[in-house]
Design an enzyme around this catalytic site. Structure first.
Site: not given
Length: 922
Positions: A377, A381, A449, A453, A524, A526, A530
């Site tokens: 991750y 970024k 995720d 990522h 879910n 968030e 991304e």
């Protein structure tokens, strides 16, 4: 600055309701420990000391599927994934699954079914939920299965399977399905209810019951009979193996639903296309007739779907956490949307090269441009931050900085894209997924995720490909990029190594983050932004490498999720969040609802910013609902006790998508004393804010014929921007008729050439006639005509435009008349159709910046069923109004007319002074 963002791998309990209960070869990797992929490689064995998918106690877990599904790639990160991913050792069935309108949970005796219609606002007002609550359990007499397994699945349906050795049960459930289709053997059909059912219809093999205020229809084979005993309802199957249950929108819908009760859904498929600025998607159910020949069906559309379909809908509706769902009587429907724009970077309009150069050097020459990142991750970024700066350096002729940044990106990507080092990607043959190690936030043990990522890696690789096609070739490092794409957004349904679109739920319109879906509130997501970052990365990678399939996939995903985010995260039309939920945005969407929260903090800046970052040329879709952006920023500042401090750069950039000048003023006042968010830089923030302050906000009403094109509007001036990744020059055309010539491998910016004749200029006067084609004009002398007002299709659209006729006057100047108000007289005719009502809304964009400052919706006009024109005027009364009128300076006036009620088309008279709009201006 707060401590670095740190989302726990285990579920954070927000409230009690969330407690846990072109690509490369399609074959799987070879047996060797290292699998070559172009110049790179990945491993088929996890690094020592690491873990793959586990239960919550750390025990290794394998897919919970039937023999029929063994070896098939399991779509983790879906709305139903707990059927296949047993996260909790004591629950071999499932956690609640939210199909909408129905909810489900597998238990030993079969399938619990619920239809939650009353939201609860919990967690100190920070979350709303339509939590699963059992109305019925569908099963077979005596069924007591030790587990439930996934037997089959398609794009948005799944078939759970139960067997206790004597009895077997399969059900097919899915998004938008009002029916549950069951096939069983070894026992009679059995429905147990949460309370004694009230029978409203008994037709032998068809039984209508009401449980907890919800109406259900039970359908057994012809010739059989349902028997009610307390809370148990049974029916022998008469030698057959099928029965079904439907939730009804009302008891009088029984006959319609009976028609399709034996047309069993067997699969679901979406097909998408991109063409000249428009994204179309067709959603199709396959069926088989268990009795008779009927092969049709009923399906409920989410808000983001029915807003964009011209297909007829029935009057039937359902309640859901995503707002009203509307029912279509057909096996398919098609949506059509303006494509979301993606650019490699904004043009450098207004930017001071010396100032930008200084900020670029701050990053390029820093001691550690990757800020100590080691996991997937945080490395992602850092790659994203560097990638955004490459085109900026190129714009100001700083080739040395550009190449240094490219070298940093390539070096880190190649490090990860080579097996055997301190970091690598490893293929899990059991779960058919690619896991990066060191992992983070459960990307290994929970398969969380991956799209968050890996999207950064694909984005960074796309920027490299723009400048170095050899690096991006399949024989180079492109094969590894494509392997990451296969893991996260595989367009193939026949690839045996990875599932189709792992995290993206094509029917829900957005992605899911949890690999196992093991929560009482369902799955879910968030950071929706991304997720869209991956979609934008696909557009850029596909464009840079000539892969139009991936480019168009990215455009479909970005356009679709962009609308879902607007509706379900930002409540753009203020039609989704329950009235008792007092927030204008949410940080997380759940299967059961949504929450004003994040996984790691309750800080308002992060709650509002997490669905904006990273700000890139793929974020322009957020400008499509500027009022929602304004409400979002205003709430953040209220909740925060003032302007942003910690994530000020992200929130400035987000605000600039609606109000560039205000955002730039904040930068001007506060850029000296802040630390950039971990994925941001002062270079990018300065460039972004300056460019939009110069060009104006993105204008989503105009699209280009290339996905990598966009339009910006400031006052009355539109600026057209397009990037051409190709090796030859091309001309990009825009939906307003303008065109832009773009040299090879370049970005072009200009005011465009050509264009559609806008019609007579509304230069003088306050009285506007309607012209067929969508123009308002003060000129006379037109040919009289009429436009068709589309039917409301039996639904109630009072107050909400539905497929409206739209008429506009642009570049309007005027001084607001003291005490004045809007007036209109519109000639309408319903012919001989009974029960129609037409409604009008007048909107004023005072400066022509694309945002309407004043909107007035009038009470609808009930037409009579006698052929002939009737007059609808403002005297019907104002139903609602928002905003405030002011002077018009290059502004836009819009009139919308639609059918508020009824089931039939009507007509609106045009080209005459009998149908006019009068505005209160001199």
């Amino acid at each position: 600055m707060p401590a670095p963002r740190s989302r726990p791998a285990a579920a954070l309990v927000l409230v009690s309701a969330l407690a846990a209960l072109g690509l490369g070869p399609a074959a799987g990797p070879a047996a060797a420990a290292t699998v070559p992929a172009g110049a790179g490689s990945y491993s088929d064995t996890r690094p020592a000391g690491t873990s793959g998918p586990t239960t919550d106690t750390g025990a290794p877990v394998t897919p919970k599927v039937t023999p029929a599904a063994q070896g098939k790639p399991v779509p983790t990160n879906d709305w139903w994934s707990s059927l296949a991913f047993q996260r909790y050792g004591g629950n071999p069935y499932s956690t609640p699954m939210y199909g909408h309108p129905l909810t489900y949970q597998a238990v030993a005796g079969g399938l619990e079914i619920g239809y939650p219609t009353n939201p609860a606002v919990v967690g100190d007002g920070r979350q709303y939920e339509f939590a699963h609550k059992r109305d019925l359990t569908l099963g077979l007499t005596g069924l007591n299965s030790p587990d439930t397994r996934a037997d089959a699945w398609s794009d948005w349906t799944v078939t759970p399977y139960w067997s206790d050795g004597t009895r077997t049960l399969r059900t097919t459930i899915g998004h938008g399905l009002p029916f549950v289709y069951a096939k069983g053997s070894g026992g009679d059909a059995r429905i147990t209810t949460a309370e004694p059912p009230a029978v409203f219809a008994d037709q032998g093999n068809v039984l209508g019951v009401t449980v907890a205020g919800h109406h259900y229809a039970l359908f057994a084979p012809t010739g059989t009979d349902w028997n009610v005993s307390g809370t148990t309802v049974t029916a022998g199957l008469g030698g057959k193996d099928y029965f079904s249950v439907a939730v009804l929108p009302s008891t009088d819908a029984l006959a319609t639903y009976r028609k399709y009760a034996y047309s069993f859904v067997t699969g679901s498929t979406v097909n998408w296309s991109y063409d000249a600025g428009t994204v179309r998607a067709t959603y199709t159910l396959t069926t088989e007739a268990k009795e008779g020949t009927e092969r049709g069906t009923l399906q409920a559309l989410y808000r983001h779907q029915w807003l964009h379909t011209a297909d007829p809908l029935t009057p039937y509706t359902y309640v859901s956490p995503r707002g009203t769902m509307k029912v279509r009587e057909a096996t398919s429907f098609t949506t059509s949307q303006r494509a979301a724009a993606t650019l490699p970077a904004l043009p450098g309009a207004g930017v001071d090269p010396a100032r930008l150069r200084g900020h670029l050097n701050e990053v390029a020459n820093s001691a550690d441009p990757f800020s100590g990142a080691v996991d997937t991750y945080w490395t992602g970024k850092a790659l994203g931050k560097l990638a955004q700066l490459v085109p900026l350096a190129d714009q100001i002729g700083e080739g040395a900085i550009r190449d240094k940044l490219l070298g940093l990106i390539k070096g880190r990507l190649q490090d990860w894209f080579t097996a055997g080092g301190a970091n690598e990607f490893s293929y899990d043959r059991t779960w058919k997924t690619l896991i990066g190690y060191p992992a983070s936030y459960g990307s290994d043990t929970e398969l969380n995720d991956h799209h968050f990522h890996y999207g950064y890696y694909v984005y960074a690789a796309a920027i490299v490909a723009q400048y170095d096609p050899v690096w991006a070739a399949d024989s180079g490092w492109g094969a590894m990029v494509k392997t990451l794409v296969r893991d996260t957004a595989n367009p193939s349904r026949t690839d045996g190594a990875f599932p189709f679109l792992r995290g993206f739920d094509v029917y829900a319109g957005h992605s899911w983050a949890s690999g196992h879906q093991g929560f009482a509130a369902g799955n879910n997501q968030e950071s929706s932004s991304e997720s869209t970052n991956l979609s934008a990365a696909l557009v850029l990678w596909g464009s840079a490498t000539g892969d139009t399939q991936l480019r168009d996939l990215g455009t479909y995903l970005l356009t679709t999720e962009g609308e879902a985010v607007a509706q379900y995260w930002f409540d753009a039309d203020q039609q989704v969040f329950p009235a008792a939920f007092q927030h204008d945005t949410v940080g997380m969407v759940w299967g059961s609802g949504a929450a004003y929260s994040t996984w790691w903090t309750a800080n308002p800046e992060e709650i509002h910013g997490i669905n904006a970052l990273p700000i890139t040329g793929g974020s322009l879709h957020l400008a499509g609902h500027k009022d929602a952006v304004r409400r979002n920023i205003a709430e953040m500042e209220r909740e925060n006790g003032g302007p942003a401090v910690e994530w000020r750069d992200i929130l400035w950039e987000f605000q600039s998508l609606a109000d560039p000048g205000a955002a730039k003023a904040k930068w001007d006042a506060g850029n000296g004393g802040y630390t950039p968010e971990a994925g941001e830089s002062k270079a990018h923030t300065y460039h972004w804010l300056t460019a939009l302050d110069t060009l104006g906000a993105p204008d989503a009403t105009v699209t280009g014929s290339l996905p990598t094109s966009a339009v910006f509007t400031k006052g009355t001036t539109r600026t057209y921007v397009a990037h051409n990744h190709g090796s030859t020059a091309r001309t990009v055309t825009f939906s307003d008729g303008k065109s832009l010539s773009v040299p090879a491998r370049s970005t072009a910016t200009g005011t465009g050439t050509g264009g559609i004749d806008p019609g007579p200029e509304p230069s003088t006067g306050d009285t506007f006639q309607l012209r067929t084609g969508g123009t308002l004009t003060t000129a006379g002398g037109a040919t009289e005509g009429s436009d068709t007002i589309a039917s409301a299709q039996g639904a109630n659209h009072d107050g909400t435009p539905y497929r409206p006729l739209v008429y506009e006057a642009r570049n309007v100047n005027g001084t607001l008349r003291s005490g004045g108000s809007t007036a209109f007289r519109l000639q309408v005719d319903a012919g001989a159709t009974v029960g129609l009502g037409q409604q009008a809304r007048v909107s004023y964009d005072l400066t022509g910046d694309g945002t309407f400052d004043r909107t007035e919706t009038y009470q609808y006009f009930a037409t009579d069923p006698v052929t002939g024109w009737e007059e609808y005027a403002q005297s019907r009364g104002l139903k609602s109004a928002t905003g405030t009128l002011g002077d018009l300076r290059g502004g836009t006036v819009r009139l919308e007319v639609w059918s508020a009620i009824g089931n039939g088309d009507s007509r609106l008279r045009t080209g005459t002074d009998r149908s006019v709009l009068v505005i209160p201006y001199d």
